[in-house]
Scaffold this motif. Sequence first.
Motif, PDB file in Angstrom:
ATOM      1  N   LYS A  37       0.929  -1.340  -0.193  1.00 17.47           N
ATOM      2  CA  LYS A  37       0.053   0.044  -0.205  1.00 17.47           C
ATOM      3  C   LYS A  37       1.064   1.208  -0.022  1.00 17.47           C
ATOM      4  N   ASN A  38       1.873   1.092   0.879  1.00 14.74           N
ATOM      5  CA  ASN A  38       2.695   2.530   0.876  1.00 14.74           C
ATOM      6  C   ASN A  38       3.551   2.593  -0.477  1.00 14.74           C
ATOM      7  N   SER A  39       3.857   1.657  -0.839  1.00 17.44           N
ATOM      8  CA  SER A  39       4.667   1.985  -2.157  1.00 17.44           C
ATOM      9  C   SER A  39       3.525   2.314  -3.424  1.00 17.44           C
ATOM     10  N   PHE A  40       2.438   1.639  -3.405  1.00 17.49           N
ATOM     11  CA  PHE A  40       1.471   2.370  -4.236  1.00 17.49           C
ATOM     12  C   PHE A  40       1.213   3.769  -4.239  1.00 17.49           C
TER      13      PHE A  40
ATOM     14  N   ASN B  91       3.722  10.754  -6.261  1.00 22.81           N
ATOM     15  CA  ASN B  91       4.717  11.226  -7.218  1.00 22.81           C
ATOM     16  C   ASN B  91       4.237  11.798  -8.406  1.00 22.81           C
ATOM     17  N   VAL B  92       3.188  10.982  -8.947  1.00 22.29           N
ATOM     18  CA  VAL B  92       2.583  11.454 -10.288  1.00 22.29           C
ATOM     19  C   VAL B  92       1.855  12.974 -10.002  1.00 22.29           C
TER      20      VAL B  92
ATOM     21  N   PHE C 144      -0.543  13.120 -17.963  1.00 22.07           N
ATOM     22  CA  PHE C 144      -0.758  12.861 -16.521  1.00 22.07           C
ATOM     23  C   PHE C 144      -1.475  11.595 -16.484  1.00 22.07           C
ATOM     24  N   LEU C 145      -2.482  11.448 -17.168  1.00 19.19           N
ATOM     25  CA  LEU C 145      -3.468  10.137 -17.413  1.00 19.19           C
ATOM     26  C   LEU C 145      -2.777   9.072 -17.664  1.00 19.19           C
ATOM     27  N   ASP C 146      -1.901   9.195 -18.616  1.00 16.84           N
ATOM     28  CA  ASP C 146      -1.055   7.982 -19.168  1.00 16.84           C
ATOM     29  C   ASP C 146      -0.186   7.521 -18.100  1.00 16.84           C
ATOM     30  N   GLU C 147       0.417   8.518 -17.060  1.00 16.49           N
ATOM     31  CA  GLU C 147       1.458   8.125 -16.405  1.00 16.49           C
ATOM     32  C   GLU C 147       0.616   7.295 -15.059  1.00 16.49           C
TER      33      GLU C 147
ATOM     34  N   GLU D 164      -2.146   5.633 -15.570  1.00 19.66           N
ATOM     35  CA  GLU D 164      -2.554   4.350 -15.930  1.00 19.66           C
ATOM     36  C   GLU D 164      -1.277   3.242 -15.889  1.00 19.66           C
ATOM     37  N   GLU D 165      -0.205   4.088 -16.289  1.00 23.12           N
ATOM     38  CA  GLU D 165       1.061   2.993 -16.475  1.00 23.12           C
ATOM     39  C   GLU D 165       1.111   2.614 -15.011  1.00 23.12           C
ATOM     40  N   ILE D 166       1.116   3.382 -13.860  1.00 25.08           N
ATOM     41  CA  ILE D 166       1.249   2.994 -12.405  1.00 25.08           C
ATOM     42  C   ILE D 166       0.096   2.064 -11.728  1.00 25.08           C
ATOM     43  N   LEU D 167      -1.081   2.126 -12.271  1.00 23.97           N
ATOM     44  CA  LEU D 167      -2.074   1.123 -12.039  1.00 23.97           C
ATOM     45  C   LEU D 167      -1.729  -0.128 -12.718  1.00 23.97           C
ATOM     46  N   ILE D 168      -1.253  -0.215 -14.019  1.00 20.26           N
ATOM     47  CA  ILE D 168      -0.974  -1.430 -14.636  1.00 20.26           C
ATOM     48  C   ILE D 168       0.349  -2.307 -14.051  1.00 20.26           C
TER      49      ILE D 168
END
Length: 122
Positions: free
Chosen positions: A15-18, A24-25, A36-39, A41-45
């Motif tokens: 959780k802390n890492s997520f 950070n985004v 911003f939205l692409d970044e 999305e990448e984090i979620l994936i």
Amino acid sequence: MGFFDKLKKGMGKTKNSFDEKINNVFKSFRKVDEDFLDELEEILIMSDIGMDTSVQMINNLRNRIKKEKLQDEEDVKKALREEMKQILDVTDIHLHLNTKPAVILVVGVNRSGKNYFYWKNG
């Protein structure tokens, strides 16, 4: 350390890492745009939420941003939380074991007690 303490500790690290990546985004971008939205999305994936779920969340968020004209960081964070909650909420928590063999997938972080679950219930 008990089973649930280990589970809580392991999930806390995840959780802390997520949270750190998402925050950070929001710190890196000054405006809500496609980059911003692409970044996000990448984090979620990359956080193992899954491709389809991540794309759906970001598309829903994109639509809300346009519809509600969201620009403030806190408003966008709140909208993201709401979209995640809506998609990830479990509506049916009952096991349906009508078929034989039945398959149960147990998911968890390393050393969180998945083997304990198997031996206790297997």
